[in-house]
Design a protein around this motif. Structure first.
Motif, PDB file in Angstrom:
ATOM      1  N   ARG A 133       0.333   6.942  -5.658  1.00 51.01           N
ATOM      2  CA  ARG A 133      -1.047   6.461  -5.561  1.00 51.01           C
ATOM      3  C   ARG A 133      -1.973   7.674  -5.605  1.00 51.01           C
ATOM      4  NH1 ARG A 133      -2.373   1.417  -2.823  1.00 51.01           N
ATOM      5  NH2 ARG A 133      -4.103   2.591  -1.914  1.00 51.01           N
ATOM      6  N   ARG A 134      -3.034   7.566  -6.395  1.00 46.21           N
ATOM      7  CA  ARG A 134      -3.917   8.718  -6.598  1.00 46.21           C
ATOM      8  C   ARG A 134      -4.559   9.171  -5.288  1.00 46.21           C
ATOM      9  NH1 ARG A 134      -5.892  10.828 -11.199  1.00 46.21           N
ATOM     10  NH2 ARG A 134      -5.053   9.064 -12.369  1.00 46.21           N
ATOM     11  N   ASP A 135      -4.942   8.219  -4.414  1.00 47.60           N
ATOM     12  CA  ASP A 135      -5.595   8.610  -3.172  1.00 47.60           C
ATOM     13  C   ASP A 135      -4.630   9.354  -2.242  1.00 47.60           C
ATOM     14  OD1 ASP A 135      -4.070   6.328  -2.853  1.00 47.60           O
ATOM     15  OD2 ASP A 135      -5.417   5.382  -1.411  1.00 47.60           O
ATOM     16  N   VAL A 136      -3.369   8.918  -2.214  1.00 48.48           N
ATOM     17  CA  VAL A 136      -2.383   9.600  -1.380  1.00 48.48           C
ATOM     18  C   VAL A 136      -2.102  10.994  -1.927  1.00 48.48           C
ATOM     19  CG1 VAL A 136       0.002   9.523  -0.528  1.00 48.48           C
ATOM     20  CG2 VAL A 136      -1.354   7.418  -0.645  1.00 48.48           C
ATOM     21  N   GLN A 138      -4.040  12.911  -3.728  1.00 48.95           N
ATOM     22  CA  GLN A 138      -5.180  13.804  -3.506  1.00 48.95           C
ATOM     23  C   GLN A 138      -5.263  14.236  -2.049  1.00 48.95           C
ATOM     24  OE1 GLN A 138      -8.454  11.482  -5.012  1.00 48.95           O
ATOM     25  NE2 GLN A 138      -8.180  12.201  -7.123  1.00 48.95           N
ATOM     26  N   ARG A 139      -4.962  13.312  -1.128  1.00 49.87           N
ATOM     27  CA  ARG A 139      -5.012  13.660   0.299  1.00 49.87           C
ATOM     28  C   ARG A 139      -3.973  14.720   0.650  1.00 49.87           C
ATOM     29  NH1 ARG A 139      -2.156  11.157   4.177  1.00 49.87           N
ATOM     30  NH2 ARG A 139      -1.871   9.286   2.888  1.00 49.87           N
ATOM     31  N   GLN A 197       1.691   0.001  -0.420  1.00 50.35           N
ATOM     32  CA  GLN A 197       1.986   1.211   0.345  1.00 50.35           C
ATOM     33  C   GLN A 197       3.280   1.109   1.151  1.00 50.35           C
ATOM     34  OE1 GLN A 197      -1.411   3.219   2.185  1.00 50.35           O
ATOM     35  NE2 GLN A 197      -2.788   1.696   1.295  1.00 50.35           N
ATOM     36  N   ASP A 200       5.891   5.549  -1.407  1.00 51.18           N
ATOM     37  CA  ASP A 200       4.886   6.552  -1.800  1.00 51.18           C
ATOM     38  C   ASP A 200       5.099   7.077  -3.215  1.00 51.18           C
ATOM     39  OD1 ASP A 200       3.671   6.627   0.849  1.00 51.18           O
ATOM     40  OD2 ASP A 200       5.501   7.653   1.482  1.00 51.18           O
ATOM     41  N   GLY A 215      -4.200   2.617 -10.327  1.00 47.46           N
ATOM     42  CA  GLY A 215      -4.731   3.908  -9.899  1.00 47.46           C
ATOM     43  C   GLY A 215      -3.662   4.896  -9.490  1.00 47.46           C
TER      44      GLY A 215
END
Length: 519
Positions: A133-136, A138-139, A197, A200, A215
């Protein structure tokens, strides 16, 4: 017993007709048999190949969703299919077993001993990769596969084929020093798992439509682990001589499908719910490579109206064909099991040790997972499709019929047997007129259980191209399409209910006959 005689007639007729059907398939009129693996892109490419061949007047036969590389390759070598879409990296790693063979010339030399050849590059590369996932990502600051080594806490959900491939997880983990223990997931289900989720990291094909839709970030293969996977046609080397017209028109597919066009076609199937045949038809009728626009949010929302989608899937034109195939598998397998188990039960009943041994063997067969048994039968019989499926279903049906036959005969009291013998009956007459009528309700219950088992297990047969309602379930798994899976499961459940009602009526009839005899 009348049912057993009728089933014997059906089996005998089937065995007599099969040779004539095979003889009728001379090289002049045999179909072009096109196969596919069990994922979206392979289904679409098989339709494109089949519809292209039909343009030359060739008769085609589609064998969709046959399974992983080993099964489809086996089907090709044994002549059960003639051609399917494959990828150069997979051919080198999984079929030729030599990663250095990276050109068509090298691959053709290596494949010659197997009676196979490769050609017609379709124009796009579809490689393996890992995605998050892009948000994971990036975090955590992850952009490359090398970064994963710093995060051993990540949960991996990888397809079982990827975990077992020569170019899959084992080599990747060694190259990048990854210590994770991945969970095996169906490729289609992994997308839903990463969306919610539950995992990962997952393996993806680089032309998957859901990468952008969900995404996801495709991680850079910074150590160049994955080979190039150019889409090509893998075929039997005698195909151009056997079907020159079809082969000539298949050459028109060379370099016709670029990566963006393939992604759009995958999106039409997975996000818009379009039929594979319709997608192929739209592509082949277009004047340009990219005929279809990306699906709009309205189209996606409309396609996800679950009730309407489920009804459309249920009422599709293939329902009658699939129900017929499913019933054929069930009737032939249960009929064959009855012809084996009922006489065996009658012969073994007087011998307690032999009876216990036979029931033990049948019980062990019942515990073997169905997919494992199908895989063993494919290897042993050298074929895919209906034959190994019928053998497996027959094996699963023997235990309930055999055990109930023995249990039914045990219900006959010694007094009745002695009375029959005292009246001068021979043992066959005693069995025919006394023991079997008393045991028949229990034997019928065994047949009832066998039918219920066969109806459910027959859905697994679609994993090896045996047809039936499992085709919808298998395709639904590949697309992560719950409506399509239910469209296969609900009719199968309906068949099970009809079977239960039919046996209930039969058992009541038998009970009434016994009461009348007693009166």
């Amino acid at each position: 017993m009348k049912l057993a005689h009728r089933l014997l007639v059906v089996l005998a007729a089937w065995c007599l007709l099969m040779p004539s059907v095979l003889l009728a398939q001379s090289p002049q009129n045999e179909p072009l048999r096109v196969g596919s693996k069990r994922f979206t892109e392979s289904y679409i490419l098989a339709e494109i190949v089949a519809q292209t061949a039909r343009q030359a007047g060739a008769r085609t036969e589609l064998r969709q969703g046959l399974g992983n590389t080993a099964i489809v390759h086996g089907a090709l070598r044994s002549g059960q299919i003639d051609v399917y879409a494959e990828y150069t990296g997979t051919i080198a790693q999984e079929i030729v077993k030599d990663a250095s063979k990276n050109t068509l010339t090298d691959l053709n030399r290596a494949l010659a001993s197997q009676g196979l050849a490769v050609g017609v590059p379709l124009g796009f590369n579809n490689g393996y990769a890992l995605a998050m996932r892009r948000d994971v990502a990036q975090r955590l600051g992850i952009t490359r596969l090398s970064d994963l080594a710093q995060h051993p806490e990540l949960r991996y959900g990888l397809s079982n084929e990827f975990m077992g491939r020569a170019d899959g997880w084992a080599g990747l983990a060694q190259r990048y020093d990854l210590k994770a223990r991945p969970q095996g997931l169906d490729h289609g289900l992994a997308y839903e798992a990463i969306r919610q989720q539950h995992i990962d990291v997952m393996d993806i094909y680089t032309t998957d439509a859901k990468i952008d839709y969900l995404g996801l970030l495709v991680l850079q293969d910074d150590k160049d682990y994955f080979p190039h996977y150019d889409a090509v046609l893998l075929y039997r080397s005698d195909l151009p001589q056997r079907q020159p017209a079809a082969w000539a028109v298949l050459q028109s597919l060379q370099s016709r499908i670029d990566e963006s066009a393939m992604i759009r076609m995958n999106a039409q199937a997975e996000l818009q719910g379009m039929d594979f045949a319709q997608i192929a038809q739209r592509f082949l009728q277009s004047d340009t490579k990219a005929d279809a626009a990306a699906p709009s949010s309205n189209e996606i929302a409309k396609s996800h109206s679950f009730g309407a989608l489920l009804w459309r899937r249920l009422a599709a034109d293939d329902l009658g064909r699939l129900v017929g195939q499913h019933l054929l598998l069930v009737l032939l397998s249960v009929g064959a099991a009855a012809l084996i188990a009922i006489p065996a039960g009658i012969l073994l009943f007087p011998h307690a040790r032999l009876r216990a041994l036979a029931l033990g063997i049948a019980g062990v067969m019942q515990t073997i997972p169905s997919l494992a048994l199908l895989a063993v039968l494919i290897a042993a019989m050298g074929v895919i499709g209906r034959a190994p499926a019928l053998v497996a279903l027959t094996a699963y049906s023997i235990l309930p019929i055999l055990s109930n036959t023995c249990a039914g005969l045990a219900e006959v009291s010694p007094g009745l047997r002695n009375a029959g013998l005292a009246l001068g009956m021979t043992k066959p007459q005693l069995m025919r007129w006394v023991e079997l009528p008393i045991a028949m309700p229990t034997i019928t219950a065994g047949l009832r259980t066998a039918c219920a088992i066969a109806i459910g297990t027959a859905t697994i047969a679609a994993f090896i191209g045996a047809g039936g309602l499992g085709e919808r379930i298998v395709t639904g798994l590949a697309l992560n399409d719950s409506a399509l899976m239910l469209a296969g499961a609900l009719p199968a459940a309906g068949l099970a209910l009809i079977s239960e009602l039919s046996f209930e009526l039969w058992e009541r009839t038998l009970r009434h006959r016994q009461l009348r005899r007693s009166a």
